[in-house]
Write an enzyme that holds these catalytic residues in place. Sequence first.
Site, PDB file in Angstrom:
ATOM      1  N   ASN A  57      93.347  13.304  26.927  1.00  0.00           N
ATOM      2  CA  ASN A  57      92.338  12.246  26.894  1.00  0.00           C
ATOM      3  C   ASN A  57      90.958  12.781  27.267  1.00  0.00           C
ATOM      4  OD1 ASN A  57      94.039   9.963  26.201  1.00  0.00           O
ATOM      5  ND2 ASN A  57      94.951  10.239  28.212  1.00  0.00           N
ATOM      6  N   SER A  80      90.933  22.018  29.939  1.00  0.00           N
ATOM      7  CA  SER A  80      91.610  20.844  30.478  1.00  0.00           C
ATOM      8  C   SER A  80      93.032  20.799  29.959  1.00  0.00           C
ATOM      9  CB  SER A  80      90.888  19.556  30.071  1.00  0.00           C
ATOM     10  OG  SER A  80      91.551  18.432  30.615  1.00  0.00           O
ATOM     11  N   GLU A  81      93.915  20.280  30.774  1.00  0.00           N
ATOM     12  CA  GLU A  81      95.284  20.007  30.335  1.00  0.00           C
ATOM     13  C   GLU A  81      95.434  18.545  29.921  1.00  0.00           C
ATOM     14  OE1 GLU A  81      98.430  22.688  32.544  1.00  0.00           O
ATOM     15  OE2 GLU A  81      97.298  21.485  33.976  1.00  0.00           O
ATOM     16  N   TYR A 117      92.096   5.046  35.119  1.00  0.00           N
ATOM     17  CA  TYR A 117      91.762   3.801  35.795  1.00  0.00           C
ATOM     18  C   TYR A 117      90.828   2.904  34.980  1.00  0.00           C
ATOM     19  CZ  TYR A 117      93.847   5.995  39.896  1.00  0.00           C
ATOM     20  OH  TYR A 117      94.717   6.595  40.773  1.00  0.00           O
ATOM     21  N   ASP A 118      90.505   3.276  33.754  1.00  0.00           N
ATOM     22  CA  ASP A 118      89.584   2.490  32.924  1.00  0.00           C
ATOM     23  C   ASP A 118      89.940   1.001  32.850  1.00  0.00           C
ATOM     24  OD1 ASP A 118      88.153   4.810  32.471  1.00  0.00           O
ATOM     25  OD2 ASP A 118      88.671   4.961  30.344  1.00  0.00           O
ATOM     26  N   PHE A 171      91.527   5.537  29.372  1.00  0.00           N
ATOM     27  CA  PHE A 171      92.706   6.106  30.029  1.00  0.00           C
ATOM     28  C   PHE A 171      92.494   6.083  31.528  1.00  0.00           C
ATOM     29  CE2 PHE A 171      89.815   9.583  29.296  1.00  0.00           C
ATOM     30  CZ  PHE A 171      89.953  10.413  30.392  1.00  0.00           C
ATOM     31  N   ASP A 174      86.427  17.938  36.787  1.00  0.00           N
ATOM     32  CA  ASP A 174      87.341  17.243  37.679  1.00  0.00           C
ATOM     33  C   ASP A 174      86.702  15.898  37.947  1.00  0.00           C
ATOM     34  OD1 ASP A 174      89.853  17.215  39.076  1.00  0.00           O
ATOM     35  OD2 ASP A 174      88.682  17.099  40.916  1.00  0.00           O
ATOM     36  N   SER A 175      87.500  14.872  37.859  1.00  0.00           N
ATOM     37  CA  SER A 175      86.947  13.538  37.999  1.00  0.00           C
ATOM     38  C   SER A 175      87.979  12.608  38.605  1.00  0.00           C
ATOM     39  CB  SER A 175      86.477  13.015  36.637  1.00  0.00           C
ATOM     40  OG  SER A 175      87.511  13.126  35.686  1.00  0.00           O
TER      41      SER A 175
END
EC number: 3.6.1.66
Length: 193
Positions: A11, A7-8, A146-147, A144, A65-66
């Site tokens: 978070n 991941s880049e 849309y939380d 982080f 991916d989320s």
Amino acid sequence: MEIVFVSENENKIAEAREILLPLGFQSIFCGVTCRETGLTFTENAVLKAQAAVGSVKDVPIMADDSGICVDALNGMPGVLSSRWSQDGRNIDLLLWQMRDVPDVHRTAHFVCSIACVMPNTEVRTVSSVWHGRILHAPDGTGGFGYDPVFLPDGYSVSAAGLGSDLKNRISHRYKALRLMSSLLKRTYFSCHA
């Protein structure tokens, strides 16, 4: 059990670390640049995991991916969640688009797809969702993305207000990583212990 998590997003790396360690995984975290050209979360997760294949050997490579899918916006922002606005103000754009949507129609869900490329290049995927609603204004200081505007079903505070200990036991990412870890333990690690 050792895996590489690609991941880049710092978070996501922090969350993955907190989730994977109690599941029994020692994780090496790796940043690999990859264009997200897939039409689905699963396609993008596979692209990210495959992008690291040349730089990692002999261990499973996981990527995530989320994003958030809002029912009143026909499932958008979806795979475009991290780049929904041109200026990085994704929450502001989402709230503006939802400004006239009544509470009853503010349903949404987070999706997390995990792809794992095995050392033999076989690809395995899992996905999970986390249902809730879009708030009218940001709430909470944790998390982080849309939380701050996501109210999980069954809770009275946003995902940003849950605290990382609770969030990392109920979120879409936790559910997907738990599914993938169970799959790997039953298949790959039972033969490569």
